[in-house]
Design a protein around this motif. Sequence first.
Motif, PDB file in Angstrom:
ATOM      1  N   GLN A 403      15.188   9.365  13.381  1.00 10.11           N
ATOM      2  CA  GLN A 403      14.234  10.337  13.887  1.00 10.11           C
ATOM      3  C   GLN A 403      12.955   9.367  14.572  1.00 10.11           C
ATOM      4  OE1 GLN A 403      14.097  13.100  14.291  1.00 10.11           O
ATOM      5  NE2 GLN A 403      12.157  14.052  14.199  1.00 10.11           N
ATOM      6  N   PRO A 404      12.703  10.019  15.639  1.00  9.64           N
ATOM      7  CA  PRO A 404      11.439   8.902  15.916  1.00  9.64           C
ATOM      8  C   PRO A 404      10.655   9.534  14.908  1.00  9.64           C
ATOM      9  CG  PRO A 404      12.751   9.988  18.164  1.00  9.64           C
ATOM     10  CD  PRO A 404      13.132  10.589  16.239  1.00  9.64           C
ATOM     11  N   GLY A 405       9.495   8.144  15.154  1.00  7.89           N
ATOM     12  CA  GLY A 405       7.941   8.016  14.731  1.00  7.89           C
ATOM     13  C   GLY A 405       8.392   8.733  13.194  1.00  7.89           C
ATOM     14  N   ALA A 406       9.143   8.697  12.587  1.00  7.05           N
ATOM     15  CA  ALA A 406       9.549   8.912  10.981  1.00  7.05           C
ATOM     16  C   ALA A 406       9.163   7.564  10.111  1.00  7.05           C
ATOM     17  CB  ALA A 406      10.610   8.701  10.369  1.00  7.05           C
ATOM     18  N   LEU A 407       9.262   5.981  10.669  1.00  6.11           N
ATOM     19  CA  LEU A 407       8.500   4.689   9.912  1.00  6.11           C
ATOM     20  C   LEU A 407       7.425   5.068   9.764  1.00  6.11           C
ATOM     21  CD1 LEU A 407       9.596   2.263   8.525  1.00  6.11           C
ATOM     22  CD2 LEU A 407       8.636   1.312  11.093  1.00  6.11           C
ATOM     23  N   SER A 408       6.673   5.650  10.856  1.00  8.62           N
ATOM     24  CA  SER A 408       4.920   5.614  11.072  1.00  8.62           C
ATOM     25  C   SER A 408       4.789   6.535   9.478  1.00  8.62           C
ATOM     26  CB  SER A 408       4.215   6.103  12.486  1.00  8.62           C
ATOM     27  OG  SER A 408       5.004   7.056  12.281  1.00  8.62           O
ATOM     28  N   LEU A 409       5.513   7.628   9.672  1.00 10.99           N
ATOM     29  CA  LEU A 409       4.659   8.979   9.106  1.00 10.99           C
ATOM     30  C   LEU A 409       5.222   8.363   7.378  1.00 10.99           C
ATOM     31  CD1 LEU A 409       3.889  11.849   8.387  1.00 10.99           C
ATOM     32  CD2 LEU A 409       6.530  12.503   8.744  1.00 10.99           C
ATOM     33  N   PHE A 410       6.323   7.531   7.105  1.00  8.92           N
ATOM     34  CA  PHE A 410       6.468   6.951   5.632  1.00  8.92           C
ATOM     35  C   PHE A 410       5.536   6.104   5.533  1.00  8.92           C
ATOM     36  CE2 PHE A 410       9.636   4.035   2.970  1.00  8.92           C
ATOM     37  CZ  PHE A 410      10.003   5.554   2.012  1.00  8.92           C
ATOM     38  N   THR A 411       5.023   4.924   6.137  1.00  9.46           N
ATOM     39  CA  THR A 411       3.731   4.555   5.670  1.00  9.46           C
ATOM     40  C   THR A 411       2.682   5.314   5.257  1.00  9.46           C
ATOM     41  OG1 THR A 411       4.752   2.896   8.249  1.00  9.46           O
ATOM     42  CG2 THR A 411       2.329   2.944   6.754  1.00  9.46           C
ATOM     43  N   VAL A 412       2.177   6.530   5.933  1.00  6.80           N
ATOM     44  CA  VAL A 412       1.271   7.219   5.355  1.00  6.80           C
ATOM     45  C   VAL A 412       2.002   7.856   4.214  1.00  6.80           C
ATOM     46  CG1 VAL A 412      -0.004   9.472   5.913  1.00  6.80           C
ATOM     47  CG2 VAL A 412       0.637   7.885   7.930  1.00  6.80           C
ATOM     48  N   ILE A 413       3.024   8.131   3.789  1.00  8.61           N
ATOM     49  CA  ILE A 413       3.251   8.497   2.323  1.00  8.61           C
ATOM     50  C   ILE A 413       3.819   7.708   0.831  1.00  8.61           C
ATOM     51  CG2 ILE A 413       5.744   9.417   1.713  1.00  8.61           C
ATOM     52  CD1 ILE A 413       6.685  10.629   3.979  1.00  8.61           C
ATOM     53  N   MET A 414       3.956   6.055   1.322  1.00  8.53           N
ATOM     54  CA  MET A 414       3.879   5.985   0.819  1.00  8.53           C
ATOM     55  C   MET A 414       2.204   4.623   0.071  1.00  8.53           C
ATOM     56  SD  MET A 414       7.276   5.236   0.000  1.00  8.53           S
ATOM     57  CE  MET A 414       6.655   3.507  -1.472  1.00  8.53           C
ATOM     58  N   SER A 415       1.209   5.400   1.513  1.00 10.72           N
ATOM     59  CA  SER A 415      -0.124   5.249   1.504  1.00 10.72           C
ATOM     60  C   SER A 415      -0.404   5.675  -0.159  1.00 10.72           C
ATOM     61  CB  SER A 415      -0.848   5.102   2.161  1.00 10.72           C
ATOM     62  OG  SER A 415      -0.029   4.125   3.306  1.00 10.72           O
ATOM     63  N   LEU A 416      -0.065   7.320   0.215  1.00 11.74           N
ATOM     64  CA  LEU A 416      -0.409   8.065  -0.974  1.00 11.74           C
ATOM     65  C   LEU A 416       0.138   7.947  -2.105  1.00 11.74           C
ATOM     66  CD1 LEU A 416      -0.031  11.610   1.405  1.00 11.74           C
ATOM     67  CD2 LEU A 416      -1.885  10.207   0.292  1.00 11.74           C
ATOM     68  N   VAL A 417       1.513   7.438  -1.589  1.00  9.86           N
ATOM     69  CA  VAL A 417       1.672   7.253  -3.770  1.00  9.86           C
ATOM     70  C   VAL A 417       0.963   5.145  -4.014  1.00  9.86           C
ATOM     71  CG1 VAL A 417       4.272   6.027  -4.159  1.00  9.86           C
ATOM     72  CG2 VAL A 417       4.504   7.936  -2.559  1.00  9.86           C
ATOM     73  N   PHE A 418       0.925   5.183  -3.350  1.00 15.22           N
ATOM     74  CA  PHE A 418       0.224   3.964  -3.909  1.00 15.22           C
ATOM     75  C   PHE A 418      -0.904   4.509  -4.580  1.00 15.22           C
ATOM     76  CE2 PHE A 418       3.972   1.547  -1.062  1.00 15.22           C
ATOM     77  CZ  PHE A 418       4.513   0.948  -2.224  1.00 15.22           C
ATOM     78  N   PHE A 419      -1.738   5.302  -3.403  1.00  7.53           N
ATOM     79  CA  PHE A 419      -2.959   5.739  -4.034  1.00  7.53           C
ATOM     80  C   PHE A 419      -3.173   6.138  -5.549  1.00  7.53           C
ATOM     81  CE2 PHE A 419      -6.312   8.622  -4.083  1.00  7.53           C
ATOM     82  CZ  PHE A 419      -7.461   8.274  -4.244  1.00  7.53           C
ATOM     83  N   GLY A 420      -2.069   6.278  -5.979  1.00  9.78           N
ATOM     84  CA  GLY A 420      -1.843   6.394  -7.745  1.00  9.78           C
ATOM     85  C   GLY A 420      -2.111   5.333  -8.137  1.00  9.78           C
ATOM     86  N   ILE A 421      -1.776   4.045  -7.473  1.00  7.85           N
ATOM     87  CA  ILE A 421      -1.693   3.040  -8.686  1.00  7.85           C
ATOM     88  C   ILE A 421      -3.524   2.284  -9.262  1.00  7.85           C
ATOM     89  CG2 ILE A 421      -1.751  -0.013  -8.324  1.00  7.85           C
ATOM     90  CD1 ILE A 421       0.065   0.816  -6.742  1.00  7.85           C
ATOM     91  N   PRO A 422      -4.315   2.884  -7.730  1.00  5.29           N
ATOM     92  CA  PRO A 422      -5.936   2.296  -8.931  1.00  5.29           C
ATOM     93  C   PRO A 422      -6.486   3.972  -9.404  1.00  5.29           C
ATOM     94  CG  PRO A 422      -6.107   2.739  -6.584  1.00  5.29           C
ATOM     95  CD  PRO A 422      -4.732   2.077  -6.410  1.00  5.29           C
ATOM     96  N   ILE A 423      -5.707   4.819  -9.195  1.00  5.35           N
ATOM     97  CA  ILE A 423      -6.193   5.864 -10.158  1.00  5.35           C
ATOM     98  C   ILE A 423      -5.563   5.376 -11.374  1.00  5.35           C
ATOM     99  CG2 ILE A 423      -6.100   8.353 -10.622  1.00  5.35           C
ATOM    100  CD1 ILE A 423      -5.426   9.128  -7.147  1.00  5.35           C
ATOM    101  N   TYR A 424      -4.418   5.128 -11.541  1.00  4.51           N
ATOM    102  CA  TYR A 424      -3.937   5.060 -12.926  1.00  4.51           C
ATOM    103  C   TYR A 424      -4.500   3.869 -13.845  1.00  4.51           C
ATOM    104  CZ  TYR A 424      -0.657   2.853 -16.436  1.00  4.51           C
ATOM    105  OH  TYR A 424       0.253   2.336 -17.085  1.00  4.51           O
TER     106      TYR A 424
END
Length: 637
Positions: A403-424
């Motif tokens: 899927q074209p553009g999937a990698l850049s969107l996945f990067t955004v998704i993982m950024s949201l996931v990792f944003f949970g770390i400082p909240i934790y």
Amino acid sequence: MYMAELKRSLGFITIVGLTLTAMVGTGMFFGTAIGARYSGNAVLIAWAILVLLSIYVAACFGELTALFPRAGGVYEFSKHAYGNFFSFIIGWITWMMANIGVTVLIVAALEYLLPVSYAMHSKILIAIAIILILNFITYIGVDTSAAALTLFALVSVILFLAIIIPGTLQLNLANFKPFFSHPYLFVFLSLFFMVEGLMGWEEASFLAEETKNPEKTIPKALIVSTLLAGLLGLGTAIVTLGIIPWKTLINMETPITYLTGILFAPPGPNIIGIGIVITLIGSAAGMVISTPRLLLAMARDKLFIAQLAAIHEKTRTPYKAIIFQTIVSIIIIIIGFAQYETLLSMFVPLALIMYSAILFSVTILRFKLKHVKRVFKVPFGRIGPVIIALVYVSIIVAWLKLQPGALSLFTVIMSLVFFGIPIYLLLIFFYNPDAIVGFSNYFAHLSLWMENLLLPKHVRKRIISLFKNMDSRIVLEYGAGVGTLTLHLAEAVGPKGKVYATDLSKRNVNLLSKRLLKKGMSHVTVIHDEHQVNRVHPSVGNVDMIFSIGMMSYMQDVKKILKEMHRLLPEGGRIMFVEYVNFFRFLPDAEWISDIKKLKQIFREAGFSVKIEKKHGLLWNYLFVYGIKSEEDVPVI
């Protein structure tokens, strides 16, 4: 209020209804058309694979829910399999999924119902109204929610049967030729866009604490509802492709509208359209009703805002979690209304990551808890879940590769996931006494470097100004830190006075001792007390005044500590507590501090008359609690 418990009243039919409505996502209506873009008629193979996978995953959720029939569902499973950190991350992912999912479903319903020319702001207002209604139903009680879910499920079944039964009489078998028109690998890419059509088992697990006999009820309900939803979805896909050639289908924005136009004379298509809208809103309702239970479970473990663990005495629902969820949902609706396809592409990877983690947990727990009796067991529980999890991972890989553009969107998704770390980390620091010691030790030098930000000079001056005639007095500073206030107190009492400075951090104590030595202040006794959150150190003698900065939130046995302070002070002895509140403008205060009347009552019961003031700061506010030891409640000047 906090002693109230969730009401255990849900039965088999309600859980089937919840799971069925949760599964009937946009993939059931639009997934076949989107999937056919990538695999043509072979999208039916994708549907068949999806149904088989989903039934097995339902059984996995059944085993886990029977093993841990608590409100947290996936969070609870992960806690036992992976520990606190990863259970928080999985809970965080699931919470993001739910918020995105609700938005996707409501947007899809309104886009289907309303014309393209309809004003965007009006659509958003309608979406917000739907969110408010669904959350109000959730708020007023689980029985009302159960009735709503049963109604939504009934509408969903009738809707699909109304399409499938007459549709089978008009199939054109020539539409299925050629069956394979794309590379076989593209079936997995089709799966990516369709998998959302059969998801939602976690929502039933969230309601385990409100289900009668959940160990037996929920596993059966999950399998039955998944099988039913899968057959309805597959049947609809066969009818759709048998009537509309896939090359025509892939260019349609609302294929079901076109299909019903063929199957029914007016007003049949309009009635079916209303049914689709109700079904999509029903799927959103399932998420709205169940997600606050996830927040409740995380809040119980202090891995989310602790106040969200509150259960209403009358409705016996997690009302604060519901209110919080309502606000978040409205914000996401406003921000993401025009981003339907992007949100859907974000939802699916998050869901597949979460489901993969839960499937792995089945195998992990088979080894970790191998001697625990299981009321329900999924077949091949040691290897089967791993295989399905790897299939889910392969679907993500196929999407990223094809899927074209999937990698850049996945990067955004993982950024949201990792944003949970400082909240934790913030939550752990805020609520966990053991973590407080570790953080204090680790950041001791940083605290020294930033002391003018943490406790500005004007705040220090305000504290000292409230206490007159400090010369030659004996003072306790409970929680001295690196000595930001200690040096001022030592100077105020003079060499004939005495200061006890206690702190739970060894490094803080070392830094404070060095500062005092450098200034020649030998009348300060520094005490390291790693148990400070539960006591006043026994070596502290009688004192005239007590100061404490930033320790109130960490006090685990408040009444005991205040009684010990009361014992050390003479009648009329003075106290001063300063606490950081409204931390970073989003972290809530400790529960007993947030209620000013309750806070004042706690001090009064301990034998203190106090005055409470709040002062505004840059990144947080300061709560001043100061007063005197007195047998009767007297005004503090």
